[in-house]
Design an enzyme around this catalytic site. Structure first.
Site, PDB file in Angstrom:
ATOM      1  N   CYS A   2      -4.747  50.128   7.349  1.00 38.34           N
ATOM      2  CA  CYS A   2      -4.700  49.859   8.608  1.00 38.34           C
ATOM      3  C   CYS A   2      -5.763  50.478   9.165  1.00 38.34           C
ATOM      4  O   CYS A   2      -6.264  51.270   8.586  1.00 38.34           O
ATOM      5  CB  CYS A   2      -3.050  50.885   8.963  1.00 38.34           C
ATOM      6  SG  CYS A   2      -1.536  50.259   8.138  1.00 38.34           S
ATOM      7  N   GLY A   3      -5.633  50.883  10.563  1.00 37.37           N
ATOM      8  CA  GLY A   3      -6.516  51.198  11.064  1.00 37.37           C
ATOM      9  C   GLY A   3      -5.405  52.545  12.563  1.00 37.37           C
ATOM     10  O   GLY A   3      -5.206  51.596  12.955  1.00 37.37           O
TER      11      GLY A   3
END
Length: 626
Positions: A2-3
């Protein structure tokens, strides 16, 4: 993968030009890491720490998560928000330590685990429980967790720093921090003066941020520490998290423990693959254990990846130079993936003008010699059948391409039922130049010329756009859809694969070698893992490092040094000797004697131009003003 992006600011300053530009830029960059879903959650807090409406004198926290779907049966959006107001941003993978069913999302499982003790209002007690949970996780991660009851924010990276996390903090001295404060998976260059400065969060522990009145916040670090290295640190609390692995075994091997001496005239090289160092009983056990432990690490990293395409399409790719590390990973991955599923081998080569010019000059000289020889043969009337013939070499026929095809042949021999997609990622000089500024932004805050050379190879390889050969041997366009990329990073640091290990052994013997291996392990989180995560994830891909599974690190750290690396032997034999024996056990003969070659030289990204850091800085400034 994820970011994640977190920011806290005074409510009245959230719309300031500098902050809003910074946040907008970071949100856009983090979205590239998680193309499956993105979401935002904001919380406003007044000076008395009660969640409130729009109060200009209070603080506002914003949580943003971008998700790449790699765990569970469905896409799970984040941030994770509980009914009690706790919030989790999670960028990681739980492979062991906390049970996660293959139908579940590990971020949700972790949130449930944290919620189990969220009702306590004792700050230190709550922190201790968080430390216990995070220390139990086997896998890479970076996270941000807000606990509403104690008004604290915990964040950090795993002990090896396998996931990137950057921060912006106004005050770098002492424990008090001014607003605004930002945490992000990815940033931009320090040359960008129009945006807030970002630095890497050290992977040296878990941090706790306590919200206080006005614009101040107090920051406390809870460090990772092995049982043998715990020492008092000034102005630091006593709570610490134990490392999941110990120090490098410092036992100096005795004469009786070492393998038998070998004659000086024995030829250890690829021309004599049948000649190998003697395998002692200790080494035989180490080989068996290494295959089992590394194999389990690979299994956990390739199983249960959700399918997003056709049944036969590759879900797993390997950053494949043809070297020893990636070849062993390929053979082990073959054991744990369905036989009807392809595996992508991503092999990158660059058009390097300096190398191409040198190659052209060499070929011109060879042609001149051929013409001279032909004239001589013609004048004497001798047959021309034995005259040398010179073929122009491809500008992408870089060292890693040659090694890659050699290793592919061995791989197909030991795993003939697997469909191996050998992806030739060919990068023209003009294309490399066009993306240079973009890559420079992703490697920040590591901005040296060498960082750029390495990052360019990984950026284009992980993009996965290239060619594969059809059944007739003709190249056809191909784009890898694999979202998980295996990397051999960590093998050289732990198994003595670098030239500096040889130098230390020559100067200081076994003791110097052990010290160098310990130094490599101690600093692995600061050297390149964050940079590589930012580069590879820019394409919505996730890098996984089987050699850095903490179980593998624990095993290798506990091994006697000569069972890992024996530099009494020549190059191509003694360095990473354990892995060379493993490769032979897996069926590889020629590849077991491959030498270490740095990616920037194997792919020929080194010295593509004469530019240095000053020119790099100017390019970023120019890019930022576009």
């Amino acid at each position: 993968m994820c970011g994640i992006l977190f920011g806290i600011q005074r409510t009245k300053d959230v719309s300031s030009l500098e902050y809003s530009r910074t946040w907008s830029t970071l949100q856009e960059l983090n979205a590239r890491r998680g193309p499956s879903a993105q979401d935002t959650h904001s919380v406003k807090i007044d000076q008395d720490y009660t969640q409130c409406g729009d109060v200009g004198s209070g603080k506002e926290m914003t949580f943003y998560g971008a998700v790449l779907h790699l765990r569970g049966d469905r896409v799970t959006r984040q941030p994770h928000v509980s009914k009690t107001g706790n919030i989790l941003l999670w960028n990681g993978e739980i492979f062991d330590g906390i049970f996660v069913d293959h139908h579940e999302n590990d971020g949700e499982v972790l949130m449930t685990k944290l919620e189990a003790f969220s009702q306590t209002d004792n700050v230190q007690s709550h922190t201790n429980r968080i430390l216990q949970v995070m220390a139990s996780i086997e896998g890479p991660y970076a996270f941000v967790y807000f606990h509403a009851l104690t008004r604290t924010i915990h964040f950090g990276r795993d002990c090896l720093g396998r996931r990137s996390l950057l921060w912006h903090k106004r005050n770098n001295e002492g424990s008090n921090i001014d607003l605004p404060f930002i945490l992000t998976s990815v940033g931009y260059s320090s040359f960008r003066k129009d945006l807030m400065l970002m630095e890497e969060v050290p992977a040296d522990g878990i941090y706790r941020l306590a919200l206080e009145a006005q614009s101040k916040m107090s920051l406390t670090r809870y460090p990772w520490a092995s049982a043998t290295s715990i020492q008092p640190i000034p102005n630091e609390v006593c709570s610490r998290m134990p490392l999941p692995f110990g120090k490098v075994n410092d036992h100096i091997p005795t004469v009786n423990e070492l393998a038998e001496p070998f004659p000086k005239d024995i030829k250890f090289d690829q021309a004599h693959p049948e000649v190998v160092p003697f395998v002692t009983e200790d080494m035989r056990r180490a080989i068996s254990d290494m295959i089992e432990i590394l194999g389990d690490s690979v299994r956990r990293r390739v199983q249960d990846i959700p399918r997003t395409g056709q049944l036969h399409e590759a879900r797993v790719g390997i950053l494949f130079s043809g070297g020893l590390d990636c070849l062993c990973l390929a053979a082990l991955a073959d054991r744990f993936l369905p036989q009807d599923e392809a595996i992508d081998l991503l092999n990158v080569g660059f058009e390097n003008p300096r190398t191409v010019r040198a190659q052209a000059a060499e070929e011109a000289l060879a042609l001149k010699r051929l013409k001279k020889l032909s004239t001589s043969v013609s004048n004497t009337g001798e047959s021309k059948t034995n005259s040398p013939i010179t073929q122009p070499r491809s500008k992408y026929n870089v060292p890693d391409r040659v090694t890659g095809y050699e290793s592919l042949a061995e791989l197909r021999r030991i795993a003939p039922n697997r469909h191996w997609n050998f992806v030739e990622v060919n990068v023209p000089f003009d294309e490399a130049t066009a993306h240079r500024g973009e890559i420079l932004e992703r490697i920040a805050p590591l901005e040296t010329v060498m960082d750029l050379s390495i990052a360019m190879a990984f950026w284009f390889a992980s993009r996965g756009i290239g060619f594969i050969k059809d059944e007739e041997g003709e190249l056809m366009s191909y784009t890898s859809q694999a979202k998980v990329l295996l990397s051999g990073l960590g093998a050289d640091e732990q198994l003595g694969g670098y030239s500096r290990h040889k130098e230390q052994f020559s100067q200081s013997g076994w003791e110097g070698l052990i010290q160098e291996l310990q130094l490599d392990l101690d600093r692995i989180s600061t050297r390149n893992l964050g940079r590589d995560d930012r580069i590879i994830s820019d394409h919505g891909k996730e890098a996984r490092y089987p050699f850095l599974c903490t179980n593998v690190v624990q095993f290798l750290s506990s091994l006697r040094v000569d069972l890992k690396v024996d530099l009494r032997y020549p190059r191509g034999v003694g360095e990473k000797i354990l892995l060379r024996h493993v490769a032979r056990e897996l069926g590889f003969k020629r590849a077991s004697s491959h030498w270490k070659r740095a990616v920037q030289f194997g792919a020929r990204t080194a010295k593509m131009t004469e530019s240095g850091r000053a020119e790099i800085g100017q390019q970023i400034v120019d890019r930022g003003s576009e």
